[in-house]
Design a protein around this motif. Structure first.
Motif, PDB file in Angstrom:
ATOM      1  N   PHE A  31       0.819  -1.213   0.000  1.00 32.34           N
ATOM      2  CA  PHE A  31       0.000   0.000   0.000  1.00 32.34           C
ATOM      3  C   PHE A  31       0.856   1.268   0.000  1.00 32.34           C
ATOM      4  O   PHE A  31       0.344   2.360   0.233  1.00 32.34           O
ATOM      5  CB  PHE A  31      -0.911   0.013   1.222  1.00 32.34           C
ATOM      6  N   GLN A  32       2.137   1.130  -0.276  1.00 31.16           N
ATOM      7  CA  GLN A  32       3.066   2.242  -0.143  1.00 31.16           C
ATOM      8  C   GLN A  32       2.676   3.444  -1.000  1.00 31.16           C
ATOM      9  O   GLN A  32       2.586   4.563  -0.499  1.00 31.16           O
ATOM     10  CB  GLN A  32       4.477   1.784  -0.489  1.00 31.16           C
ATOM     11  N   LYS A  33       2.434   3.241  -2.279  1.00 25.58           N
ATOM     12  CA  LYS A  33       2.100   4.363  -3.173  1.00 25.58           C
ATOM     13  C   LYS A  33       0.788   5.020  -2.758  1.00 25.58           C
ATOM     14  O   LYS A  33       0.674   6.249  -2.721  1.00 25.58           O
ATOM     15  CB  LYS A  33       2.004   3.891  -4.632  1.00 25.58           C
ATOM     16  N   ASP A  34      -0.218   4.205  -2.451  1.00 24.74           N
ATOM     17  CA  ASP A  34      -1.504   4.751  -2.042  1.00 24.74           C
ATOM     18  C   ASP A  34      -1.370   5.567  -0.763  1.00 24.74           C
ATOM     19  O   ASP A  34      -1.936   6.659  -0.647  1.00 24.74           O
ATOM     20  CB  ASP A  34      -2.526   3.629  -1.829  1.00 24.74           C
ATOM     21  N   LEU A  35      -0.627   5.042   0.188  1.00 21.28           N
ATOM     22  CA  LEU A  35      -0.439   5.758   1.449  1.00 21.28           C
ATOM     23  C   LEU A  35       0.349   7.042   1.244  1.00 21.28           C
ATOM     24  O   LEU A  35       0.056   8.058   1.894  1.00 21.28           O
ATOM     25  CB  LEU A  35       0.248   4.862   2.477  1.00 21.28           C
ATOM     26  N   GLN A  36       1.339   7.039   0.365  1.00 18.71           N
ATOM     27  CA  GLN A  36       2.082   8.259   0.084  1.00 18.71           C
ATOM     28  C   GLN A  36       1.153   9.347  -0.445  1.00 18.71           C
ATOM     29  O   GLN A  36       1.220  10.499  -0.015  1.00 18.71           O
ATOM     30  CB  GLN A  36       3.192   8.005  -0.938  1.00 18.71           C
ATOM     31  N   HIS A  37       0.259   8.968  -1.363  1.00 13.21           N
ATOM     32  CA  HIS A  37      -0.693   9.933  -1.916  1.00 13.21           C
ATOM     33  C   HIS A  37      -1.665  10.420  -0.843  1.00 13.21           C
ATOM     34  O   HIS A  37      -1.983  11.614  -0.779  1.00 13.21           O
ATOM     35  CB  HIS A  37      -1.446   9.330  -3.092  1.00 13.21           C
ATOM     36  N   MET A  38      -2.139   9.503  -0.015  1.00 11.40           N
ATOM     37  CA  MET A  38      -3.060   9.891   1.053  1.00 11.40           C
ATOM     38  C   MET A  38      -2.370  10.798   2.064  1.00 11.40           C
ATOM     39  O   MET A  38      -2.954  11.793   2.518  1.00 11.40           O
ATOM     40  CB  MET A  38      -3.619   8.643   1.746  1.00 11.40           C
ATOM     41  N   MET A  39      -1.137  10.469   2.420  1.00 16.64           N
ATOM     42  CA  MET A  39      -0.396  11.297   3.371  1.00 16.64           C
ATOM     43  C   MET A  39      -0.175  12.696   2.801  1.00 16.64           C
ATOM     44  O   MET A  39      -0.316  13.695   3.507  1.00 16.64           O
ATOM     45  CB  MET A  39       0.934  10.624   3.725  1.00 16.64           C
ATOM     46  N   TYR A  40       0.136  12.779   1.522  1.00 14.27           N
ATOM     47  CA  TYR A  40       0.309  14.077   0.875  1.00 14.27           C
ATOM     48  C   TYR A  40      -1.011  14.851   0.891  1.00 14.27           C
ATOM     49  O   TYR A  40      -1.036  16.058   1.162  1.00 14.27           O
ATOM     50  CB  TYR A  40       0.814  13.897  -0.552  1.00 14.27           C
ATOM     51  N   GLY A  41      -2.107  14.154   0.640  1.00 11.20           N
ATOM     52  CA  GLY A  41      -3.428  14.785   0.670  1.00 11.20           C
ATOM     53  C   GLY A  41      -3.784  15.331   2.043  1.00 11.20           C
ATOM     54  O   GLY A  41      -4.543  16.302   2.158  1.00 11.20           O
ATOM     55  N   PHE A  42      -3.229  14.732   3.077  1.00 12.65           N
ATOM     56  CA  PHE A  42      -3.478  15.201   4.442  1.00 12.65           C
ATOM     57  C   PHE A  42      -2.396  16.156   4.927  1.00 12.65           C
ATOM     58  O   PHE A  42      -2.319  16.453   6.113  1.00 12.65           O
ATOM     59  CB  PHE A  42      -3.615  14.018   5.402  1.00 12.65           C
ATOM     60  N   GLY A  43      -1.537  16.639   4.011  1.00 11.16           N
ATOM     61  CA  GLY A  43      -0.600  17.691   4.363  1.00 11.16           C
ATOM     62  C   GLY A  43       0.841  17.277   4.543  1.00 11.16           C
ATOM     63  O   GLY A  43       1.667  18.095   4.932  1.00 11.16           O
ATOM     64  N   ASP A  44       1.171  16.037   4.278  1.00 10.20           N
ATOM     65  CA  ASP A  44       2.562  15.597   4.408  1.00 10.20           C
ATOM     66  C   ASP A  44       3.350  16.008   3.160  1.00 10.20           C
ATOM     67  O   ASP A  44       2.807  16.540   2.199  1.00 10.20           O
ATOM     68  CB  ASP A  44       2.614  14.077   4.593  1.00 10.20           C
ATOM     69  N   ASP A  45       4.614  15.735   3.187  1.00 11.96           N
ATOM     70  CA  ASP A  45       5.512  15.992   2.068  1.00 11.96           C
ATOM     71  C   ASP A  45       5.105  15.114   0.889  1.00 11.96           C
ATOM     72  O   ASP A  45       4.627  13.994   1.078  1.00 11.96           O
ATOM     73  CB  ASP A  45       6.948  15.651   2.515  1.00 11.96           C
ATOM     74  N   PRO A  46       5.291  15.604  -0.359  1.00  9.17           N
ATOM     75  CA  PRO A  46       4.963  14.763  -1.524  1.00  9.17           C
ATOM     76  C   PRO A  46       5.741  13.447  -1.552  1.00  9.17           C
ATOM     77  O   PRO A  46       5.255  12.442  -2.063  1.00  9.17           O
ATOM     78  CB  PRO A  46       5.344  15.630  -2.722  1.00  9.17           C
ATOM     79  N   ASN A  47       6.954  13.452  -1.005  1.00  6.14           N
ATOM     80  CA  ASN A  47       7.766  12.236  -0.927  1.00  6.14           C
ATOM     81  C   ASN A  47       8.152  12.000   0.529  1.00  6.14           C
ATOM     82  O   ASN A  47       9.262  12.322   0.943  1.00  6.14           O
ATOM     83  CB  ASN A  47       9.019  12.366  -1.792  1.00  6.14           C
ATOM     84  N   PRO A  48       7.255  11.396   1.311  1.00  7.11           N
ATOM     85  CA  PRO A  48       7.570  11.171   2.729  1.00  7.11           C
ATOM     86  C   PRO A  48       8.663  10.117   2.894  1.00  7.11           C
ATOM     87  O   PRO A  48       8.943   9.335   1.985  1.00  7.11           O
ATOM     88  CB  PRO A  48       6.245  10.674   3.314  1.00  7.11           C
ATOM     89  N   LEU A  49       9.242  10.110   4.071  1.00 11.10           N
ATOM     90  CA  LEU A  49      10.290   9.130   4.360  1.00 11.10           C
ATOM     91  C   LEU A  49       9.731   7.711   4.248  1.00 11.10           C
ATOM     92  O   LEU A  49       8.601   7.446   4.683  1.00 11.10           O
ATOM     93  CB  LEU A  49      10.831   9.333   5.770  1.00 11.10           C
ATOM     94  N   PRO A  50      10.488   6.788   3.664  1.00 15.43           N
ATOM     95  CA  PRO A  50      10.024   5.398   3.548  1.00 15.43           C
ATOM     96  C   PRO A  50       9.695   4.784   4.911  1.00 15.43           C
ATOM     97  O   PRO A  50       8.764   3.989   5.026  1.00 15.43           O
ATOM     98  CB  PRO A  50      11.192   4.671   2.892  1.00 15.43           C
ATOM     99  N   GLU A  51      10.437   5.175   5.947  1.00 18.53           N
ATOM    100  CA  GLU A  51      10.175   4.648   7.288  1.00 18.53           C
ATOM    101  C   GLU A  51       8.810   5.103   7.793  1.00 18.53           C
ATOM    102  O   GLU A  51       8.088   4.349   8.439  1.00 18.53           O
ATOM    103  CB  GLU A  51      11.266   5.108   8.275  1.00 18.53           C
ATOM    104  N   THR A  52       8.455   6.352   7.471  1.00 22.01           N
ATOM    105  CA  THR A  52       7.155   6.882   7.887  1.00 22.01           C
ATOM    106  C   THR A  52       6.029   6.144   7.180  1.00 22.01           C
ATOM    107  O   THR A  52       5.031   5.759   7.797  1.00 22.01           O
ATOM    108  CB  THR A  52       7.073   8.390   7.572  1.00 22.01           C
ATOM    109  N   VAL A  53       6.192   5.936   5.887  1.00 21.85           N
ATOM    110  CA  VAL A  53       5.172   5.222   5.114  1.00 21.85           C
ATOM    111  C   VAL A  53       5.034   3.794   5.631  1.00 21.85           C
ATOM    112  O   VAL A  53       3.912   3.286   5.795  1.00 21.85           O
ATOM    113  CB  VAL A  53       5.510   5.232   3.607  1.00 21.85           C
ATOM    114  N   ALA A  54       6.145   3.150   5.942  1.00 17.99           N
ATOM    115  CA  ALA A  54       6.108   1.783   6.465  1.00 17.99           C
ATOM    116  C   ALA A  54       5.395   1.738   7.814  1.00 17.99           C
ATOM    117  O   ALA A  54       4.599   0.823   8.076  1.00 17.99           O
ATOM    118  CB  ALA A  54       7.520   1.223   6.595  1.00 17.99           C
TER     119      ALA A  54
END
Length: 129
Positions: A31-54
């Motif tokens: 779910f990494q790509k989906d979560l990255q997009h969702m996190m960005y939608g909620f105000g995170d960096d466009p490319n969050p740290l892989p550890e954060t996504v994990a």
């Protein structure tokens, strides 16, 4: 620290009806790509740290798994897992509950529209033939 102890307690409390961690090996990063997009939608960096996504992925998968197990426990009395079992579990979390009921009603509307479209399409094909 507290999370790991509560997680172990939850697994011990679950008993033999729940599969152990060694039974199912889940693929990480699904779910990494989906979560990255969702996190960005909620105000995170466009490319969050892989550890954060994990970490977010682990939290989400654990939550959904726990919810599914609780719903299955409720459904075991009836012998059949239904959508209402999940709604029952989230009934006190009103934003989640309202969003779920909204999505379910939209799904029904889409089913009705598809069904009407298929019927209209069948009539057109019969009139041409």
């Amino acid at each position: 620290m507290q999370n790991s102890s509560s997680s172990a307690a939850a697994k011990a409390k679950a008993g033999s009806s729940q599969p152990s961690e060694t039974t199912f090996k889940r693929k990480r990063g699904v779910f990494q790509k989906d979560l990255q997009h969702m996190m960005y939608g909620f105000g995170d960096d466009p490319n969050p740290l892989p550890e954060t996504v994990a970490l977010v992925e682990d939290i989400v998968v654990e939550y959904v798994t726990d919810l599914a197990h609780k719903a299955q426990d409720i459904a075991s009395k009836r012998g059949k897992l239904l959508t209402e079992d999940f709604l029952f579990l989230i009934r006190k979390d009103l934003p989640k509950f309202h969003r779920c009921t909204e999505l379910l009603s939209m799904n029904e509307e889409l089913k009705q529209a598809r069904k009407a479209f298929e019927i209209d399409e069948d009539k057109l094909l019969q009139n041409e033939g």
